[in-house]
Write a protein that holds these residues in place. Structure first.
Motif, PDB file in Angstrom:
ATOM      1  N   PHE A 181      18.265 100.505  -5.644  1.00 53.52           N
ATOM      2  CA  PHE A 181      16.901  99.891  -5.582  1.00 53.52           C
ATOM      3  C   PHE A 181      16.006 100.358  -4.227  1.00 53.52           C
ATOM      4  CE2 PHE A 181      14.580  96.320  -3.448  1.00 53.52           C
ATOM      5  CZ  PHE A 181      13.763  96.102  -4.584  1.00 53.52           C
ATOM      6  N   SER A 182      16.731 100.912  -3.234  1.00 53.78           N
ATOM      7  CA  SER A 182      15.834 101.615  -2.118  1.00 53.78           C
ATOM      8  C   SER A 182      16.450 102.829  -1.677  1.00 53.78           C
ATOM      9  CB  SER A 182      15.839 100.429  -1.263  1.00 53.78           C
ATOM     10  OG  SER A 182      16.922 100.070  -0.675  1.00 53.78           O
ATOM     11  N   HIS A 183      17.215 103.558  -2.503  1.00 49.68           N
ATOM     12  CA  HIS A 183      17.618 104.782  -2.098  1.00 49.68           C
ATOM     13  C   HIS A 183      18.878 104.774  -0.860  1.00 49.68           C
ATOM     14  CE1 HIS A 183      17.425 109.271  -1.440  1.00 49.68           C
ATOM     15  NE2 HIS A 183      16.926 109.178  -2.634  1.00 49.68           N
ATOM     16  N   VAL A 184      19.746 103.853  -1.247  1.00 51.93           N
ATOM     17  CA  VAL A 184      20.906 103.697  -0.353  1.00 51.93           C
ATOM     18  C   VAL A 184      21.738 104.688  -0.720  1.00 51.93           C
ATOM     19  CG1 VAL A 184      22.952 102.024   0.356  1.00 51.93           C
ATOM     20  CG2 VAL A 184      20.442 101.342   0.520  1.00 51.93           C
ATOM     21  N   GLU A 185      22.336 105.603   0.139  1.00 49.17           N
ATOM     22  CA  GLU A 185      23.339 106.506  -0.104  1.00 49.17           C
ATOM     23  C   GLU A 185      24.866 105.707  -0.432  1.00 49.17           C
ATOM     24  OE1 GLU A 185      23.994 110.214   1.781  1.00 49.17           O
ATOM     25  OE2 GLU A 185      22.114 109.798   3.076  1.00 49.17           O
ATOM     26  N   MET A 186      25.166 105.576  -1.686  1.00 51.03           N
ATOM     27  CA  MET A 186      26.313 104.801  -1.975  1.00 51.03           C
ATOM     28  C   MET A 186      27.570 105.151  -1.400  1.00 51.03           C
ATOM     29  SD  MET A 186      25.264 102.438  -4.348  1.00 51.03           S
ATOM     30  CE  MET A 186      26.324 102.026  -5.456  1.00 51.03           C
ATOM     31  N   GLY A 187      27.785 106.639  -1.075  1.00 52.15           N
ATOM     32  CA  GLY A 187      28.922 107.048  -0.520  1.00 52.15           C
ATOM     33  C   GLY A 187      29.035 107.062   0.749  1.00 52.15           C
ATOM     34  N   ALA A 188      27.936 106.431   1.543  1.00 49.49           N
ATOM     35  CA  ALA A 188      28.157 106.450   2.936  1.00 49.49           C
ATOM     36  C   ALA A 188      28.932 105.361   3.565  1.00 49.49           C
ATOM     37  CB  ALA A 188      26.417 106.293   3.655  1.00 49.49           C
ATOM     38  N   PRO A 189      29.790 105.839   4.607  1.00 42.69           N
ATOM     39  CA  PRO A 189      30.563 104.938   5.153  1.00 42.69           C
ATOM     40  C   PRO A 189      30.044 103.665   5.527  1.00 42.69           C
ATOM     41  CG  PRO A 189      30.415 106.934   6.663  1.00 42.69           C
ATOM     42  CD  PRO A 189      29.608 107.232   5.248  1.00 42.69           C
ATOM     43  N   GLY A 233      29.796 107.038  -4.529  1.00 45.19           N
ATOM     44  CA  GLY A 233      30.661 105.978  -3.749  1.00 45.19           C
ATOM     45  C   GLY A 233      30.486 104.713  -4.681  1.00 45.19           C
ATOM     46  N   HIS A 234      31.273 103.847  -4.480  1.00 48.67           N
ATOM     47  CA  HIS A 234      31.203 102.222  -4.899  1.00 48.67           C
ATOM     48  C   HIS A 234      30.834 102.335  -6.683  1.00 48.67           C
ATOM     49  CE1 HIS A 234      31.270 100.209  -1.062  1.00 48.67           C
ATOM     50  NE2 HIS A 234      30.597 100.957  -0.676  1.00 48.67           N
ATOM     51  N   LEU A 235      31.807 102.868  -7.239  1.00 50.54           N
ATOM     52  CA  LEU A 235      31.833 103.054  -8.777  1.00 50.54           C
ATOM     53  C   LEU A 235      31.896 101.816  -9.451  1.00 50.54           C
ATOM     54  CD1 LEU A 235      33.504 106.539  -9.274  1.00 50.54           C
ATOM     55  CD2 LEU A 235      31.206 106.014  -9.745  1.00 50.54           C
ATOM     56  N   GLN A 236      32.445 100.910  -8.639  1.00 49.92           N
ATOM     57  CA  GLN A 236      32.634  99.509  -9.242  1.00 49.92           C
ATOM     58  C   GLN A 236      31.383  98.723  -9.496  1.00 49.92           C
ATOM     59  OE1 GLN A 236      36.078  98.209 -10.482  1.00 49.92           O
ATOM     60  NE2 GLN A 236      34.536  96.783 -11.426  1.00 49.92           N
ATOM     61  N   ALA A 237      30.577  98.827  -8.470  1.00 51.01           N
ATOM     62  CA  ALA A 237      29.201  98.408  -8.475  1.00 51.01           C
ATOM     63  C   ALA A 237      28.377  98.769  -9.859  1.00 51.01           C
ATOM     64  CB  ALA A 237      28.380  98.567  -7.378  1.00 51.01           C
TER      65      ALA A 237
END
Length: 320
Positions: A112-120, A156-160
């Protein structure tokens, strides 16, 4: 029969909103590059997967997004004296350009707002909010997104993804490939001027969550600066050389050549010439071979159909 896939990270200003010093040339050319890319795809009949940042689907917002579990300050750039211009926060007709094209493009999402999904620091709650907000915004526009591209390729967060109806994503370039994108300038020049090897062909595979990974092969603007300037006098545009090799390899083998870029990469006339030369070569190869150009969603649909459990009739007969 080989396949070429083109995926596009469509983000306008959202790709750099967390930068202290964003690349102003790329921001200034973001909308123009988007339109040029739509036109080039139409001219050469190249269907692409456009992974669009979800906020771009909105017509307007208050710039605060109070219901979004973002960290403090994440949306500050949407208001105040230093806010992004409206032309970088909203698509304002650009998504319609994709919809109205004569080419059968696919529209996916890019958070939605370019969040890095794999960032810690990205929590599962935030990841789910990014996916659900992007999907909801796309649906209001009449899009049911199935494909996803991770911002900055940070997986990251593939479940999402699975929880929000996504069926496939662009995975990273194979890490066991010695021509990986982390090569330095000298290695890149040598690859373009000496080596005959092309970028890797990839395979789309279903993971344990039922998501299809369609890995990347080549970033079309990962060879810039000194490396590009040094190589061009010897071999011409080095990325065009690599892309032509990838296209030729895909035409000769049963694999996928997956190239990608951002619209804001098209900053200067030579950048447009690069893409045009690649598309011209692709058109020539398509005309004389059975090479296909397909979207990520089309690739995923085939993989999911091939890996779906076979239904067995209880009476021992063949299932209908």
């Amino acid at each position: 029969m080989g396949t070429v896939v083109l995926s596009i990270d469509a983000e306008l200003g959202w790709g750099f909103h967390d930068f202290a010093e964003p690349p102003r040339d790329r921001l200034a050319s973001a909308r123009q590059g988007w339109q040029a890319l739509v036109d080039l795809c139409a001219e050469y009949r190249v269907p692409a997967t456009w992974a669009v940042v979800g906020h771009l689907f909105l017509d307007d917002c208050d710039g605060r997004h109070r219901d979004h579990p973002a960290p403090p300050g994440w949306f500050d750039h949407e208001r105040g004296p230093d806010r992004m211009s409206r032309s970088l926060r909203f698509a304002d007709g650009l998504i319609d350009r994709i919809d109205e094209s004569d080419v059968e493009h696919e529209i996916g999402i890019h958070t939605f707002s370019h969040v890095e999904m794999g960032a810690p620091e990205t929590t599962a709650t935030q990841a789910d909010a990014e996916l659900s907000a992007a999907v909801d915004a796309a649906r209001v526009h009449g899009v049911e997104p199935r494909s996803f591209v991770f911002p900055r390729n940070n997986v990251g967060h593939l479940q999402a993804l699975s929880d929000n109806g996504i069926t496939c994503f662009r995975g990273t370039k194979p890490t066991d490939d010695p021509r990986a994108d982390g090569a330095g300038a000298v290695d890149k020049v040598a690859r373009a001027t000496v080596s005959d090897a092309g970028p890797p062909l990839v395979r789309a595979r279903r993971n344990s969550l039922g998501l299809v990974n369609v890995p990347a092969s080549l970033y079309l603007f990962g060879f810039e600066g000194v490396a590009r300037s040094v190589a061009e006098p010897f071999v011409g545009d080095p990325v065009a050389v690599q892309a032509r090799r990838g296209i030729d390899d895909a035409a000769a083998a049963d694999g996928i050549f997956h190239m990608w870029l951002h619209p804001n990469n098209l900053v200067a006339p030579r950048d447009v010439r690069r893409l045009r030369s690649i598309f011209e070569h692709l058109a020539r190869v398509r005309a004389r071979t059975d090479l296909q150009v397909r979207t990520m969603g089309e690739i995923a649909a085939d993989v999911l159909a091939d890996t779906a459990p076979k239904r067995v009739a209880t009476d021992g007969s063949d299932p209908a």
